[in-house]
Enzyme design. Sequence first.
Site, PDB file in Angstrom:
ATOM      1  CG  ASP A 309      -2.122   0.951   1.200  1.00  0.00           C
ATOM      2  OD1 ASP A 309      -2.242   1.460   0.174  1.00  0.00           O
ATOM      3  OD2 ASP A 309      -2.725   1.055   2.172  1.00  0.00           O
ATOM      4  CB  THR A 311      -1.082   5.487   3.287  1.00  0.00           C
ATOM      5  OG1 THR A 311      -1.505   6.468   2.072  1.00  0.00           O
ATOM      6  CG2 THR A 311      -0.987   6.432   4.497  1.00  0.00           C
ATOM      7  CG  ASP A 546      -1.311   0.838   7.298  1.00  0.00           C
ATOM      8  OD1 ASP A 546      -1.861   0.847   6.400  1.00  0.00           O
ATOM      9  OD2 ASP A 546      -0.491   2.063   7.421  1.00  0.00           O
TER      10      ASP A 546
END
Length: 787
Positions: A309, A311, A546
């Site tokens: 990902d 971010t 996350d």
Amino acid sequence: MGNSPTISPNSPHPEQGLSHAEAEARREAGLCAGIPKAAGRSKGEIILHHSFTFFNLVFVILAALLLLGGSSVKNMGFLPVAACNTLIGIVQELRAKRAVDKLTLIAARPVRILREGQLLEIPQQEICRDDIAEFVSGDQLPADGILRSGELQMDESLLTGEIDPITKLPGDKLLSGSFVLAGTGRAQLTAVGEKSYAAALTLEAKADPKAKKSEMMASLDKLILILGIALIPVGILLFRQEYWALRLSMRASVEGTVAALVGMIPEGLYLLTSMAMAASALKLSRSRVLVQDMNCIESLARVDVLCVDKTGTITQPEMEFQKIIPLDGARKREIGAILTALYSDIPAENDTSRALISAFSGKTDWVCTRRIPFTSKAKWSGGVFANRGAYLVGAPEFMLGSRTRPYEKQLRTHAQAGNRVLLLAKYDGEPNPGALESENLTPLALLLLNSPIRPEAAETFRYFREQGVSIRVISGDDPRTASRVAGEVGIENSHLFVDASTLKTDKDILSAVKKYTVFGRVTPEQKKSIIAALQKLGHTVAMTGDGVNDLLAMKQADCSVAMASGAQAASQMASLVLLNSDFAGMPDIVAEGRRVIHNIQRSAALFLVKNIFSLGLALSALVTGLAYPFMPLHLTVIGALTIGIPSFFLALEPNYVRVQGSFLKNVLKSALPGGLTDLICILLTQFAAYHMGLSHANTATLCAVVVAVTGISVLFTVSRPFRPFRAVLVAAMAAALVGSFTLLGGFFDLTLTGADAYWLLIGVILTTVAVFFGISKMFSPKKVILC
């Protein structure tokens, strides 16, 4: 799941919670969660698992048979070796368990609990029945409960298999182990600790013998099962032939049979594998990496695609609000008031809302009548305010649809600068996440947010590029933003990006993964589909994440890695958790997986050589009518010097090349040349010794020479390319073997008498070396063995 439990009139108020006295009373009554049982086997289970094995039982029975047959205690040398293996396995797994259990406690998230109207964070083991707990997006529920206030979108897929989000309203039942995908709510806990739904499922799972195993462990189980089944009939037939057909003494018959069976038992192979995996988990724990699934260590060694990902992986998880860009004449002061109303006095659902809350946390007199939580599928959130209407914030393309065109140039410019671009809009009507009417939207402003790139990201991605691991960036952001950020850290082909909202079918996704590196505007379901498409193309895929939007993809991936700083749900789902939330540790983690699996394959080849020739020789003896030429002592000392000791040291060696191919095929390809060489040369030696009239003792010693020369030849090949340590290891084992046949030959019953025996010795050594390297070249003309 049953009906929702009723709320008692004596239940605590959702704004007040239990009093400290009420919580203490419940603790004394045993109504608190208590310290959870550690994951995996208990200490007692570990000791029993290593001690009472099928092969340890076989060793005890074989030792008893040797005693009954009047054999020397020297021939029971396999017993202390088995005991030592067992002890080492127990100690190593206990050490790994202590380290992993410690990290598990560190990784456990506290629970937000209301006590006497104050919101506290307490350890999970201290929560009590009837506590009021507050949950937000990303949380995993530690207990069963009833939602008392708020609205939650829950993921119960781990418990029920249902992948669609489930909306929970006040009065609905919540299940422990489920994840909050969106929303904020307070729940009264009704079942905590071992009485919860997830705890019951865990006990059921532990009782299920069909636990998922890696390809390597499944292959070893199959191999050991085959050899275990073969032991009994081969042993009975071999003893019958030696005692009744060849009319050997009881002692000689028992010694020959036991030697054959000891050679067939891969006593150290499974232990070596389990020990190496446990040692790897221990090593990773020292780098603050929590291993939650041992199978992932093997998966890491084979990973050739890493999906990340943007971010939290490429960039820091913390986002920063940059500025407001008013649209169509809207005033900044008015926009500020709207944003303050939207983000004042609410808990953060994700990093974006956290940044906006930080920027617009002032006081407001707006009265919110309804809040719509952010979901990864809708990609917007908002609020409805009394006498003021509804206001939404989210991804422009998802909110406006075809109406995005007038703002396309602005969006492209800001996205290409690496910003996350959000739209603030007024909505005419009641907003519905499932069916937003874009024509009812009045755009007010663009909101720019940014997150700094992790300083170590470029170096980390350079490592993966050099190691032949392809990167895919899968982000919910604008694909142009994700592409720009990916380019800044040197991800190869970062200019090849696609808007995933244009990918409508699995066929579209399969075609896209062959072409594109960066995927933007990806929904959680699409993330999972992208990983499934890569797997369909034959790739081994790791996924870092996350957030709750990563859960489906992490579950699909061969190995999932979570940042501890992210959503609790992601950490619970992941195979590995980076407790330091440091992506720079990924190269070391992948390298450790490769090192372990390479060394297991190398050492497994040494073990299987003995098993292949022992089984083959036992079957040949039944067919040819020749006596089994070894005593148990012979195989014990030669096995220790060519297999046991070298495999222990080789298992510590570095080897960071990506593992390819099937574990069993790789190992058999490496072991077959040695096993076939032993079988062929021992048969030739027996026939030559028979025609030359050599004694049984001379024949046994010459056959032992064959096994020793082959063992050193295999060790020589698996140790290539040579480094000083490997060269010293091979030389030391060769010298020890020479000493065993000369200085200690009398003790080990390895002696030769007569000139004919010594002439045959020279021929045996030369023939064995020639046959081994000839067969090795046939199996692998370019490269003889694993390295």
